[in-house]
Design a protein around this motif. Structure first.
Motif, PDB file in Angstrom:
ATOM      1  N   VAL A 159       0.494  10.899   0.301  1.00 54.94           N
ATOM      2  CA  VAL A 159       0.935  11.292  -1.036  1.00 54.94           C
ATOM      3  C   VAL A 159       2.039  10.366  -1.544  1.00 54.94           C
ATOM      4  O   VAL A 159       1.957   9.819  -2.648  1.00 54.94           O
ATOM      5  CB  VAL A 159       1.402  12.759  -1.025  1.00 54.94           C
ATOM      6  N   GLU A 160       3.062  10.191  -0.746  1.00 51.96           N
ATOM      7  CA  GLU A 160       4.185   9.332  -1.166  1.00 51.96           C
ATOM      8  C   GLU A 160       3.783   7.863  -1.285  1.00 51.96           C
ATOM      9  O   GLU A 160       4.174   7.204  -2.265  1.00 51.96           O
ATOM     10  CB  GLU A 160       5.345   9.486  -0.182  1.00 51.96           C
ATOM     11  N   PRO A 161       3.008   7.281  -0.356  1.00 50.05           N
ATOM     12  CA  PRO A 161       2.649   5.870  -0.514  1.00 50.05           C
ATOM     13  C   PRO A 161       1.901   5.546  -1.792  1.00 50.05           C
ATOM     14  O   PRO A 161       2.188   4.546  -2.449  1.00 50.05           O
ATOM     15  CB  PRO A 161       1.802   5.578   0.731  1.00 50.05           C
ATOM     16  N   PHE A 162       0.908   6.394  -2.202  1.00 47.97           N
ATOM     17  CA  PHE A 162       0.171   5.996  -3.413  1.00 47.97           C
ATOM     18  C   PHE A 162       1.016   6.214  -4.665  1.00 47.97           C
ATOM     19  O   PHE A 162       0.874   5.504  -5.653  1.00 47.97           O
ATOM     20  CB  PHE A 162      -1.200   6.704  -3.507  1.00 47.97           C
ATOM     21  N   MET A 163       1.937   7.173  -4.656  1.00 42.87           N
ATOM     22  CA  MET A 163       2.864   7.293  -5.784  1.00 42.87           C
ATOM     23  C   MET A 163       3.831   6.109  -5.817  1.00 42.87           C
ATOM     24  O   MET A 163       4.149   5.570  -6.880  1.00 42.87           O
ATOM     25  CB  MET A 163       3.644   8.608  -5.693  1.00 42.87           C
ATOM     26  N   SER A 164       4.291   5.704  -4.642  1.00 46.20           N
ATOM     27  CA  SER A 164       5.234   4.589  -4.578  1.00 46.20           C
ATOM     28  C   SER A 164       4.583   3.284  -5.022  1.00 46.20           C
ATOM     29  O   SER A 164       5.194   2.476  -5.719  1.00 46.20           O
ATOM     30  CB  SER A 164       5.774   4.439  -3.144  1.00 46.20           C
ATOM     31  N   LEU A 165       3.327   3.060  -4.613  1.00 46.58           N
ATOM     32  CA  LEU A 165       2.633   1.848  -5.031  1.00 46.58           C
ATOM     33  C   LEU A 165       2.454   1.811  -6.548  1.00 46.58           C
ATOM     34  O   LEU A 165       2.628   0.765  -7.191  1.00 46.58           O
ATOM     35  CB  LEU A 165       1.279   1.750  -4.331  1.00 46.58           C
ATOM     36  N   ALA A 166       2.093   2.963  -7.136  1.00 47.87           N
ATOM     37  CA  ALA A 166       1.947   3.002  -8.590  1.00 47.87           C
ATOM     38  C   ALA A 166       3.292   2.731  -9.284  1.00 47.87           C
ATOM     39  O   ALA A 166       3.361   2.007 -10.286  1.00 47.87           O
ATOM     40  CB  ALA A 166       1.393   4.362  -9.017  1.00 47.87           C
ATOM     41  N   LEU A 167       4.352   3.289  -8.732  1.00 50.30           N
ATOM     42  CA  LEU A 167       5.679   3.055  -9.310  1.00 50.30           C
ATOM     43  C   LEU A 167       6.090   1.597  -9.158  1.00 50.30           C
ATOM     44  O   LEU A 167       6.651   0.987 -10.085  1.00 50.30           O
ATOM     45  CB  LEU A 167       6.700   3.969  -8.627  1.00 50.30           C
ATOM     46  N   LEU A 168       5.808   0.986  -7.995  1.00 52.67           N
ATOM     47  CA  LEU A 168       6.174  -0.412  -7.772  1.00 52.67           C
ATOM     48  C   LEU A 168       5.385  -1.347  -8.677  1.00 52.67           C
ATOM     49  O   LEU A 168       5.876  -2.423  -9.033  1.00 52.67           O
ATOM     50  CB  LEU A 168       5.942  -0.775  -6.300  1.00 52.67           C
ATOM     51  N   VAL A 169       4.158  -0.966  -9.072  1.00 54.75           N
ATOM     52  CA  VAL A 169       3.404  -1.794 -10.018  1.00 54.75           C
ATOM     53  C   VAL A 169       4.145  -1.871 -11.351  1.00 54.75           C
ATOM     54  O   VAL A 169       4.326  -2.950 -11.931  1.00 54.75           O
ATOM     55  CB  VAL A 169       1.986  -1.216 -10.198  1.00 54.75           C
ATOM     56  N   VAL A 170       4.600  -0.731 -11.840  1.00 56.38           N
ATOM     57  CA  VAL A 170       5.299  -0.707 -13.128  1.00 56.38           C
ATOM     58  C   VAL A 170       6.640  -1.432 -13.021  1.00 56.38           C
ATOM     59  O   VAL A 170       6.976  -2.271 -13.873  1.00 56.38           O
ATOM     60  CB  VAL A 170       5.494   0.748 -13.589  1.00 56.38           C
ATOM     61  N   VAL A 171       7.401  -1.119 -11.974  1.00 55.46           N
ATOM     62  CA  VAL A 171       8.724  -1.738 -11.827  1.00 55.46           C
ATOM     63  C   VAL A 171       8.585  -3.236 -11.606  1.00 55.46           C
ATOM     64  O   VAL A 171       9.349  -4.036 -12.163  1.00 55.46           O
ATOM     65  CB  VAL A 171       9.491  -1.076 -10.665  1.00 55.46           C
ATOM     66  N   GLY A 172       7.597  -3.659 -10.779  1.00 57.14           N
ATOM     67  CA  GLY A 172       7.420  -5.085 -10.534  1.00 57.14           C
ATOM     68  C   GLY A 172       7.035  -5.846 -11.788  1.00 57.14           C
ATOM     69  O   GLY A 172       7.512  -6.964 -12.033  1.00 57.14           O
ATOM     70  N   ALA A 173       6.168  -5.240 -12.606  1.00 61.96           N
ATOM     71  CA  ALA A 173       5.764  -5.899 -13.853  1.00 61.96           C
ATOM     72  C   ALA A 173       6.959  -6.046 -14.794  1.00 61.96           C
ATOM     73  O   ALA A 173       7.171  -7.104 -15.400  1.00 61.96           O
ATOM     74  CB  ALA A 173       4.652  -5.112 -14.526  1.00 61.96           C
TER      75      ALA A 173
END
Length: 326
Positions: free
Chosen positions: A161-175
């Protein structure tokens, strides 16, 4: 019959003369006593100018001659004019420091330093964000498992649960971070809401099982430890765009003294004061920020001054230009 003449008696002078001859004969025939070796020592070879002098005399003569030569050489200040190794080392360090200082004022060097520091800060922020989200993984897993038996399918899937939320968040923050380093800040309100949605979910799932009235044994320290990761993530996501915007607005030319000069004349439309040449650039930047959502459609002069980092008169000029499309 022969007769002998009588021998005359010696006179006192004859006796004195005979005694003197005997004395001279004894002195001449007496053996010569050896001279002690340490009393007089000859120096060989005989042809040298100091031959026939004792060793003590030679040492004193050499000492006197050396003193005269030293006295003549001490009057010459040439050795004092030479740089010692320590002076050379210090002069080399000072020259190097001066050149480094001059290089640090070069706009290209200042831009390179700012870019390197910006990359370091972005990397550190993203690593810290990943660690903070990883810290909250255990809390989210405990919330998502909801008491499922260990190694059961529900218990195992709760770890994702936490990894796929974190990956989605890191996509936005990284962009947003990458575009911010390229001078194009991405401040769309939808992306900001997505970021805070993921962070709110992470914070809520970590904190809920440990809130007062929910936890069987409430502990403040346990609650703080579980919300620490999401709070750090919120702080990084909030601070990173602001830091990148500040880097984008840097002026690397130290002789210009900033993006625009500080101007505070009484009236922007004063005909005596000509508009600053950067007004057109400020208007273009303000329109870009309005398009990305960082500024409202009709921003105030005070907000324009704070965001664009310009003088109040320039901010008023930008505000009037935005209000009058013609």
């Amino acid at each position: 019959m022969s007769t002998t003449s009588p021998v005359p008696e010696p006179t006192p002078e004859d006796i004195s003369r005979g005694l003197a001859e005997i004395e001279r004969h004894l002195i001449a025939s007496a053996p010569t006593a050896p001279v002690p070796r340490d009393a007089v020592e000859r120096v060989e070879p005989v042809g040298e100018p100091w031959s026939g002098q004792t060793r003590r005399v030679q040492r004193l003569r050499a000492e006197v001659a050396e003193a005269h030569q030293l006295a003549a050489l001490q009057a010459d200040d040439a050795p004092l004019l030479l740089d010692t190794p320590k002076v050379r080392k210090r002069r080399k360090a000072a020259h190097e420091a001066a050149r480094l200082h001059a290089l640090a004022q070069d706009p290209a060097m200042r831009a390179w330093q700012a870019d390197r520091m910006r990359r370091v800060l972005v990397t550190a922020a993203l690593v810290s964000l990943a660690l903070a989200l990883g810290w909250s993984t255990a809390g989210v897993q405990s919330f998502a498992a909801d008491g499922a038996p260990q190694w059961s399918p529900g218990w195992l899937f709760a770890w994702f649960v936490e990894p796929f939320m974190s990956l989605a968040l890191l996509v936005v923050v990284g962009a947003r971070a990458y575009l911010g380093t390229r001078g194009t800040p991405l401040n769309d309100p939808k992306l900001v809401r997505i970021e805070y949605l993921f962070l709110g979910l992470t914070l809520g799932m970590n904190a809920w099982p440990h809130l007062p009235g929910v936890a069987d044994d409430f502990s403040v320290s346990r609650l703080v430890l579980h919300v620490l990761g999401p709070i750090v993530a919120v702080a990084i996501v909030t601070a990173l765009p602001i830091i990148l915007a500040a880097f984008t607005n840097l002026d690397h030319d130290p002789h210009r003294g900033g993006l625009t000069g500080l101007t505070y004349s009484a009236n922007t439309h004063d005909p005596v004061r000509a508009p600053a040449p950067e007004i057109a650039h400020l208007i273009a930047r303000a329109r870009t920020l309005i398009a990305t959502g960082e500024l409202p459609a009709n921003p105030s002069a005070y907000r324009l001054q704070r965001i664009l980092r310009c003088g109040m008169d320039d901010a008023r000029a930008v505000r009037d230009a935005l209000a009058d499309p013609s």
